[in-house]
Motif scaffolding. Sequence first.
Motif, PDB file in Angstrom:
ATOM      1  N   TRP A   8       0.840  -1.195   0.000  1.00 26.94           N
ATOM      2  CA  TRP A   8       0.000   0.000   0.000  1.00 26.94           C
ATOM      3  C   TRP A   8       0.868   1.235   0.000  1.00 26.94           C
ATOM      4  O   TRP A   8       2.045   1.193   0.335  1.00 26.94           O
ATOM      5  CB  TRP A   8      -0.990  -0.012   1.179  1.00 26.94           C
ATOM      6  CG  TRP A   8      -0.345  -0.382   2.483  1.00 26.94           C
ATOM      7  CD1 TRP A   8       0.885  -0.943   2.661  1.00 26.94           C
ATOM      8  CD2 TRP A   8      -0.872  -0.214   3.784  1.00 26.94           C
ATOM      9  NE1 TRP A   8       1.138  -1.145   3.978  1.00 26.94           N
ATOM     10  CE2 TRP A   8       0.081  -0.707   4.705  1.00 26.94           C
ATOM     11  CE3 TRP A   8      -2.073   0.310   4.272  1.00 26.94           C
ATOM     12  CZ2 TRP A   8      -0.125  -0.689   6.070  1.00 26.94           C
ATOM     13  CZ3 TRP A   8      -2.266   0.318   5.639  1.00 26.94           C
ATOM     14  CH2 TRP A   8      -1.298  -0.182   6.530  1.00 26.94           C
ATOM     15  N   THR A  11      -0.952   5.586   4.763  1.00 26.67           N
ATOM     16  CA  THR A  11      -1.784   5.277   5.914  1.00 26.67           C
ATOM     17  C   THR A  11      -2.120   6.591   6.596  1.00 26.67           C
ATOM     18  O   THR A  11      -1.234   7.418   6.815  1.00 26.67           O
ATOM     19  CB  THR A  11      -1.015   4.415   6.948  1.00 26.67           C
ATOM     20  OG1 THR A  11      -0.449   3.283   6.286  1.00 26.67           O
ATOM     21  CG2 THR A  11      -1.933   3.947   8.060  1.00 26.67           C
ATOM     22  N   LEU A  34       5.042  12.052  19.111  1.00 25.39           N
ATOM     23  CA  LEU A  34       6.243  12.467  18.379  1.00 25.39           C
ATOM     24  C   LEU A  34       5.919  13.588  17.392  1.00 25.39           C
ATOM     25  O   LEU A  34       6.710  14.518  17.210  1.00 25.39           O
ATOM     26  CB  LEU A  34       6.850  11.271  17.638  1.00 25.39           C
ATOM     27  CG  LEU A  34       7.569  10.249  18.536  1.00 25.39           C
ATOM     28  CD1 LEU A  34       7.764   8.933  17.787  1.00 25.39           C
ATOM     29  CD2 LEU A  34       8.919  10.793  18.998  1.00 25.39           C
TER      30      LEU A  34
ATOM     31  N   GLN B  58      12.106   7.714  15.035  1.00 30.79           N
ATOM     32  CA  GLN B  58      11.248   6.958  15.968  1.00 30.79           C
ATOM     33  C   GLN B  58       9.869   6.723  15.359  1.00 30.79           C
ATOM     34  O   GLN B  58       9.272   5.662  15.550  1.00 30.79           O
ATOM     35  CB  GLN B  58      11.090   7.721  17.286  1.00 30.79           C
ATOM     36  CG  GLN B  58      12.351   7.748  18.142  1.00 30.79           C
ATOM     37  CD  GLN B  58      12.108   8.465  19.472  1.00 30.79           C
ATOM     38  OE1 GLN B  58      11.259   8.065  20.247  1.00 30.79           O
ATOM     39  NE2 GLN B  58      12.840   9.539  19.703  1.00 30.79           N
ATOM     40  N   VAL B  59       9.350   7.733  14.659  1.00 32.83           N
ATOM     41  CA  VAL B  59       8.066   7.547  13.960  1.00 32.83           C
ATOM     42  C   VAL B  59       8.210   6.406  12.956  1.00 32.83           C
ATOM     43  O   VAL B  59       7.319   5.551  12.834  1.00 32.83           O
ATOM     44  CB  VAL B  59       7.621   8.847  13.234  1.00 32.83           C
ATOM     45  CG1 VAL B  59       6.436   8.583  12.307  1.00 32.83           C
ATOM     46  CG2 VAL B  59       7.259   9.938  14.246  1.00 32.83           C
ATOM     47  N   LEU B  62       7.964   3.051  14.662  1.00 32.77           N
ATOM     48  CA  LEU B  62       6.571   2.739  15.046  1.00 32.77           C
ATOM     49  C   LEU B  62       5.733   2.399  13.815  1.00 32.77           C
ATOM     50  O   LEU B  62       4.910   1.481  13.843  1.00 32.77           O
ATOM     51  CB  LEU B  62       5.950   3.923  15.800  1.00 32.77           C
ATOM     52  CG  LEU B  62       6.504   4.167  17.205  1.00 32.77           C
ATOM     53  CD1 LEU B  62       5.984   5.478  17.781  1.00 32.77           C
ATOM     54  CD2 LEU B  62       6.130   3.005  18.131  1.00 32.77           C
ATOM     55  N   LYS B  63       5.941   3.135  12.727  1.00 28.10           N
ATOM     56  CA  LYS B  63       5.207   2.841  11.491  1.00 28.10           C
ATOM     57  C   LYS B  63       5.531   1.434  10.985  1.00 28.10           C
ATOM     58  O   LYS B  63       4.641   0.680  10.603  1.00 28.10           O
ATOM     59  CB  LYS B  63       5.560   3.858  10.394  1.00 28.10           C
ATOM     60  CG  LYS B  63       4.813   5.187  10.507  1.00 28.10           C
ATOM     61  CD  LYS B  63       5.165   6.083   9.313  1.00 28.10           C
ATOM     62  CE  LYS B  63       4.383   7.377   9.323  1.00 28.10           C
ATOM     63  NZ  LYS B  63       4.766   8.263   8.201  1.00 28.10           N
ATOM     64  N   ALA B  64       6.824   1.107  11.003  1.00 33.52           N
ATOM     65  CA  ALA B  64       7.234  -0.214  10.513  1.00 33.52           C
ATOM     66  C   ALA B  64       6.667  -1.315  11.402  1.00 33.52           C
ATOM     67  O   ALA B  64       6.222  -2.354  10.916  1.00 33.52           O
ATOM     68  CB  ALA B  64       8.755  -0.299  10.449  1.00 33.52           C
ATOM     69  N   SER B  65       6.649  -1.072  12.729  1.00 35.17           N
ATOM     70  CA  SER B  65       6.160  -2.106  13.658  1.00 35.17           C
ATOM     71  C   SER B  65       4.669  -2.340  13.459  1.00 35.17           C
ATOM     72  O   SER B  65       4.187  -3.459  13.645  1.00 35.17           O
ATOM     73  CB  SER B  65       6.452  -1.704  15.107  1.00 35.17           C
ATOM     74  OG  SER B  65       5.566  -0.672  15.518  1.00 35.17           O
ATOM     75  N   ALA B  66       3.925  -1.296  13.083  1.00 37.50           N
ATOM     76  CA  ALA B  66       2.479  -1.449  12.879  1.00 37.50           C
ATOM     77  C   ALA B  66       2.141  -1.765  11.425  1.00 37.50           C
ATOM     78  O   ALA B  66       0.977  -2.011  11.100  1.00 37.50           O
ATOM     79  CB  ALA B  66       1.766  -0.166  13.316  1.00 37.50           C
ATOM     80  N   GLY B  67       3.142  -1.728  10.552  1.00 30.87           N
ATOM     81  CA  GLY B  67       2.885  -1.988   9.140  1.00 30.87           C
ATOM     82  C   GLY B  67       2.288  -0.794   8.411  1.00 30.87           C
ATOM     83  O   GLY B  67       1.698  -0.947   7.341  1.00 30.87           O
ATOM     84  N   PHE B  68       2.442   0.412   8.984  1.00 33.95           N
ATOM     85  CA  PHE B  68       1.936   1.622   8.326  1.00 33.95           C
ATOM     86  C   PHE B  68       2.869   2.013   7.174  1.00 33.95           C
ATOM     87  O   PHE B  68       4.079   1.800   7.248  1.00 33.95           O
ATOM     88  CB  PHE B  68       1.873   2.807   9.303  1.00 33.95           C
ATOM     89  CG  PHE B  68       0.912   2.620  10.456  1.00 33.95           C
ATOM     90  CD1 PHE B  68      -0.199   1.791  10.337  1.00 33.95           C
ATOM     91  CD2 PHE B  68       1.114   3.287  11.654  1.00 33.95           C
ATOM     92  CE1 PHE B  68      -1.087   1.629  11.401  1.00 33.95           C
ATOM     93  CE2 PHE B  68       0.235   3.132  12.727  1.00 33.95           C
ATOM     94  CZ  PHE B  68      -0.866   2.305  12.601  1.00 33.95           C
ATOM     95  N   ALA B  69       2.293   2.625   6.157  1.00 36.76           N
ATOM     96  CA  ALA B  69       3.088   3.095   5.018  1.00 36.76           C
ATOM     97  C   ALA B  69       3.876   4.352   5.408  1.00 36.76           C
ATOM     98  O   ALA B  69       3.486   5.064   6.334  1.00 36.76           O
ATOM     99  CB  ALA B  69       2.184   3.416   3.845  1.00 36.76           C
ATOM    100  N   ALA B 116      11.608   0.410   7.307  1.00 36.22           N
ATOM    101  CA  ALA B 116      10.635  -0.659   7.050  1.00 36.22           C
ATOM    102  C   ALA B 116      11.292  -1.814   6.299  1.00 36.22           C
ATOM    103  O   ALA B 116      11.073  -2.992   6.619  1.00 36.22           O
ATOM    104  CB  ALA B 116       9.450  -0.104   6.245  1.00 36.22           C
ATOM    105  N   GLY B 119      13.091  -4.223   8.367  1.00 35.53           N
ATOM    106  CA  GLY B 119      12.286  -4.908   9.381  1.00 35.53           C
ATOM    107  C   GLY B 119      12.116  -4.109  10.665  1.00 35.53           C
ATOM    108  O   GLY B 119      11.965  -4.674  11.746  1.00 35.53           O
TER     109      GLY B 119
END
Lengths: 129, 129
Positions: A8, A11, A34, B58-59, B62-69, B116, B119
């Motif tokens: 995608w 988000t 943040l 840091q954002v 968090l984005k990568a951990s939640a799978g956000f684009a 991302a 990983g």
Amino acid sequence: MSEETGGWQRTTIDEAEAAAHPEHAAAVAGIKALRQSIDNIDSAIIALLAERFKATSQVGVLKASAGFAPEDTKREDYQIERLHRIAVDAGLDPEIAEMYREFVVTEAKKRHARIADAGGDPGVLDIFA
Amino acid sequence: MSEETGGWQRTTIDEAEAAAHPEHAAAVAGIKALRQSIDNIDSAIIALLAERFKATSQVGVLKASAGFAPEDTKREDYQIERLHRIAVDAGLDPEIAEMYREFVVTEAKKRHARIADAGGDPGVLDIFA
């Protein structure tokens, strides 16, 4: 989760996302906090950029009055070396510092040329000069 | 003096220039003083950019951990409107504020994509992450 990001393009990170996916609530809250800090940093940087362009506008007036060219390569070499060093000390990728320098110096020179073309009148830069 | 600026491409503004052209001494001194202020402003901006990229890193985690684009267009629209308003209040050309925003957001998104792809490991951004 990196596999998922390929599928995608964007988000929207907000309360609706957190409500729809409770497992993302902590990440959404963390990103929100943040972003507030990022916004505060941007406010400070915009204020400093305003002061920087006021100063370079005055430099432009003095350059035009003395007939100096917008470009001063010795000054630029000094800035490149200095900003690289400051960036490393601050923990910033020096590549970012160099992009910042190019951006502000290019814009300042464009404005110097406009001031010189207007016979040394900084008013040519409109109300935001 | 604007006529004169067309004839040359650059000027080194220093003591040698002031000594060679005593009529330029005041302009050289004025530019030197302004440049010290510009350097101080740059030091502050580089420090703030370092903090900004720490926060966006840091954002990115968090984005990568939640799978956000990496991309969030609603957030970008908010930033565009906000920075325009702050720039006008500060007396900065809003065009400059928009260039600043594009620069930092583009670089932050590139770094989010790299995090991302690794990983969720911010270490991928090397020691300057």
